[in-house]
Write an enzyme that holds these catalytic residues in place. Sequence first.
Site, PDB file in Angstrom:
ATOM      1  N   GLY A  11       0.775  -1.241   0.000  1.00 37.67           N
ATOM      2  CA  GLY A  11       0.000   0.000   0.000  1.00 37.67           C
ATOM      3  C   GLY A  11       0.803   1.287   0.000  1.00 37.67           C
ATOM      4  CB  SER A  12       4.256   2.290  -0.884  1.00 36.54           C
ATOM      5  OG  SER A  12       4.413   1.954  -2.236  1.00 36.54           O
ATOM      6  CG  LEU A  87      -1.399  -8.460  -7.202  1.00 39.32           C
ATOM      7  CD1 LEU A  87      -0.643  -9.484  -6.369  1.00 39.32           C
ATOM      8  CD2 LEU A  87      -0.502  -7.894  -8.296  1.00 39.32           C
ATOM      9  CG  HIS A 106       2.343  -1.369 -15.541  1.00 39.91           C
ATOM     10  ND1 HIS A 106       2.060  -2.637 -15.074  1.00 39.91           N
ATOM     11  CD2 HIS A 106       3.420  -1.494 -16.354  1.00 39.91           C
ATOM     12  CE1 HIS A 106       2.934  -3.492 -15.585  1.00 39.91           C
ATOM     13  NE2 HIS A 106       3.765  -2.828 -16.365  1.00 39.91           N
TER      14      HIS A 106
HETATM   15  C1  GRF Z   1       3.512  -0.704  -7.553  1.00 35.70           C
HETATM   16  O1  GRF Z   1       4.774  -0.785  -8.116  1.00 35.70           O
HETATM   17  C2  GRF Z   1       2.454  -0.586  -8.616  1.00 35.70           C
HETATM   18  O2  GRF Z   1       2.874   0.078  -9.771  1.00 35.70           O
HETATM   19  C3  GRF Z   1       2.171  -2.010  -8.980  1.00 35.70           C
HETATM   20  O3  GRF Z   1       2.293  -2.729  -7.772  1.00 35.70           O
HETATM   21  C4  GRF Z   1       3.104  -2.009  -6.856  1.00 35.70           C
HETATM   22  C5  GRF Z   1       2.269  -1.768  -5.634  1.00 35.70           C
HETATM   23  O4  GRF Z   1       3.002  -1.232  -4.585  1.00 35.70           O
HETATM   24  N1  GRF Z   1       0.919  -2.136  -9.688  1.00 35.70           N
HETATM   25  P1  GRF Z   1       2.275  -0.666  -3.309  1.00 35.70           P
HETATM   26  O5  GRF Z   1       1.363  -1.748  -2.747  1.00 35.70           O
HETATM   27  O6  GRF Z   1       1.494   0.557  -3.717  1.00 35.70           O
HETATM   28  O7  GRF Z   1       3.377  -0.338  -2.363  1.00 35.70           O
END
Ligand code: GRF
Length: 203
Positions: A11-12, A87, A106
């Site tokens: 969730g960053s 996902l 992405h």
């Molecule tokens: C990110 O790199 C995003 O582009 C991809 O998955 C990753 C998710 O990271 N779809 P986070 O959960 O937001 O940290």
Amino acid sequence: MKLAVFVSGRGSNLRAIYEHPAHGSSYRVEAVISDKAECGAFEIARSYSTPTYVCCEKREDGTRSFAPASAALKEREIDVVALAGFLKLVPPEILGAYRDRVFNVHPALLPSFGGAGMYGMRVHRAVFESGAKISGATIHLADEEYDRGPIVAQACVDIADADSPEEIARRVLEVEHRLYPETLARVAENNLSISDGRATLKP
Ligand code: GRF
């Protein structure tokens, strides 16, 4: 603009969406929805007192029902959906109800290095192995296929001197954290137009 953020992991990007100054003014996260019963992103959502929902129940035949997600979107009167490390494919009933209002981030420059199975470190490993000198982040509208809808915004990252996929991931993530909230803020301010399958963000 009332936002629902769909997540599967740490969730960053969700955190970056909360921390941007536009949160609370241009947009507001009203629901965080995951295919996992528990994930890092849910902890972040709870720290902002945002309701969390598990989106999809597994049916006996292995397919998933997104009825809980649809109900949450209705209940929270959501305007726009932001996928942030989600996902699963968003099903047609949600894409239909939210035509041109489901965004995805992405971690590469689409249309390269995207598609089914291209997520997380797999993307950065493929970019590294290709020898590409630039990578970047893409925000696009989601459709029925992974990583395929109209591109809304992109930002490049110089990776000519990156010595590992992990280093590429670190640089790209930093750009995602800036690009995604900025793009959502501009969408909230009505700066997105779509015609003939092309998305344009007004400057
Ligand atoms: C990110 O790199 C995003 O582009 C991809 O998955 C990753 C998710 O990271 N779809 P986070 O959960 O937001 O940290």
